[in-house]
Write a protein that holds these residues in place. Structure first.
Motif: not given
Length: 416
Positions: A4-5, A8-9, A70, A79-80, A82, A85, A101, A103
């Motif tokens: 998923s991450r 998203y990025v 990432i 920390q990322i 999304t 989250d 996203v 950061y």
């Protein structure tokens, strides 16, 4: 299945897409993984209207750049967050074009629990503007709220410094990567912010700030906040006024600090007030009082506990806890007494008239008790029937307003 991450990025990095269109795509397809899996036919037929160039960029399924970002964040301790989250702020998620996203460097506060207020203004702030921005940041910090700004020269930096000076939380939203300090003159300020708060950006590490980024950054500043305060702004092209426009579009409160009629840095603020687009900010304390009810009970209690410890001479932790337990016991007794009988003591008309007219009913009740000679927190809690955290919060506000002061360990009316 694609992580998923990563998806998203990948989606956030699609050139020419924009945050608003990306948010529409998520609503249309349900997840970033589904957007990634969609072919040209599915993208063209989706409920989200897309230009050919946008379809083309979404058909580029290469994730190397997203994976590199990432990995870079992992190495740098960035920390990322999304939009999917739980730590992503609900208030920001609710705007029309939320960043997919974020950061983050530093300690990310819980914006869903603690209200934030943004304080922004011109880079060419006057001494009046710098002082006002710093005082607003400090007042928000003392109340336990979050001060949000853009870490720019002038009013932004002053607001951050005020919050830091008061030992509170502050978050800087950047127009470049969170590892890029701009302006470079604020390197030490950025370090101070990172010690207790956070810096955040929708742009990946290494991104240099540029023109369009500032406009995008301003919607995040207002989107994180329950209200935005414009301290000084010369004209409607200023970043502070762009923040105000975003706040109005997002349905958030906007305040403007009034200035002299002939002061160029206050021209836009005065016009905002004149047109009814912003409320006139009378004082930092009035701002805090407006949003004090949004604070969670435990935050108010923490503020009250600190105030009580200051009043009692910074007792040791066990002694302070014991004293606090005694206050809570008295609070429960006071609440029971309040239910059984009406208060019979009324201040004289002359005494009541001496108090400021803007006080709330609860603040006036505390001030009137002090007029009658009630001079300690314990006595106030016992007499007024309000919960102890609420009483201590009200006392703090009245002290900030100059209505009360401490003299030889007791509360009295007025400034010295």
């Amino acid at each position: 299945m694609m992580p998923s991450r990563l998806s998203y990025v990948w989606l956030a990095q699609r050139n020419g897409l924009g945050a608003g269109t990306a948010a529409e795509l998520l609503r249309a397809f349900g997840s970033p993984e589904a957007v990634y899996a969609a072919d040209r036919a599915a993208l063209t037929a989706s409920a989200c209207p897309l230009r050919k160039a946008q379809v083309d960029t979404l058909c580029d399924k290469n994730t190397d750049e997203a994976a590199r970002i990432i990995e870079q964040c992992t190495r740098a301790g960035i920390q990322i967050l999304t939009i999917g989250d739980s730590a992503y702020p609900d208030r920001l998620r609710a705007i029309a074009d939320p960043p997919l996203v974020l950061y983050v460097r530093g300690s990310w506060p819980d914006f869903d629990v603690t209200p934030a207020v943004s304080v922004v203004g011109t880079r060419k702030a006057t001494p009046y503007g710098l002082h006002t921005a710093e005082e607003i940041g400090a007042a928000l910090a003392r109340a336990g709220m979050i001060t949000v700004s853009g870490m720019a020269l002038g009013a932004d930096g002053a607001a951050h410094r005020g919050a830091l000076r008061a030992g509170g939380l502050t978050v800087a939203v950047l127009a470049g990567g969170v590892d890029v300090c701009y302006p470079p003159q604020h390197r030490s300020l950025m370090g101070d912010i990172l010690l207790s708060g956070a810096v955040v950006s929708e742009y990946p590490p290494g991104t240099e700030p540029r023109g369009t980024h500032y406009h995008n950054r301003n919607r995040i500043i207002s989107g994180l906040s329950v209200a935005s305060v414009i301290v000084e702004a010369a004209d409607y092209r200023s970043g502070a006024l762009i923040t105000a426009r975003h706040a109005l579009d997002q349905g958030r409160d906007v305040y403007a600090v009034p200035g002299a009629l002939d002061a160029p840095q206050s021209r836009a603020c005065n016009e905002l007030i004149e047109k009814g687009e912003a409320a006139l900010l009378r004082s930092p304390q009035a701002l805090v009082r407006t949003y004090l009810g949004l604070l969670p009970d435990r935050t108010v209690e923490q503020q009250a506990r600190r105030a009580f410890q200051r009043q009692t001479g910074e007792r040791s932790a066990p002694a302070a806890r014991s004293a606090w337990d005694e206050i809570r016991r008295r609070e429960e007794q006071a609440e029971q007494r309040a239910k059984q009988a009406e208060k019979t003591e009324k201040p004289s008309a002359a005494a009541a008239a001496a108090l400021p007219a803007h006080l709330s009913d609860a603040e006036r009740q505390i001030a009137e008790l002090v007029q009658q000679g009630v001079g300690t927190a314990e006595e106030l809690i016992e007499r007024c029937g309000l919960p102890a955290p609420r009483v201590m919060s009200l006392v703090t506000m009245l002290e900030m307003d100059g209505v009360l002061r401490r003299e030889k360990g007791r509360l009295v009316l007025g400034r010295k």
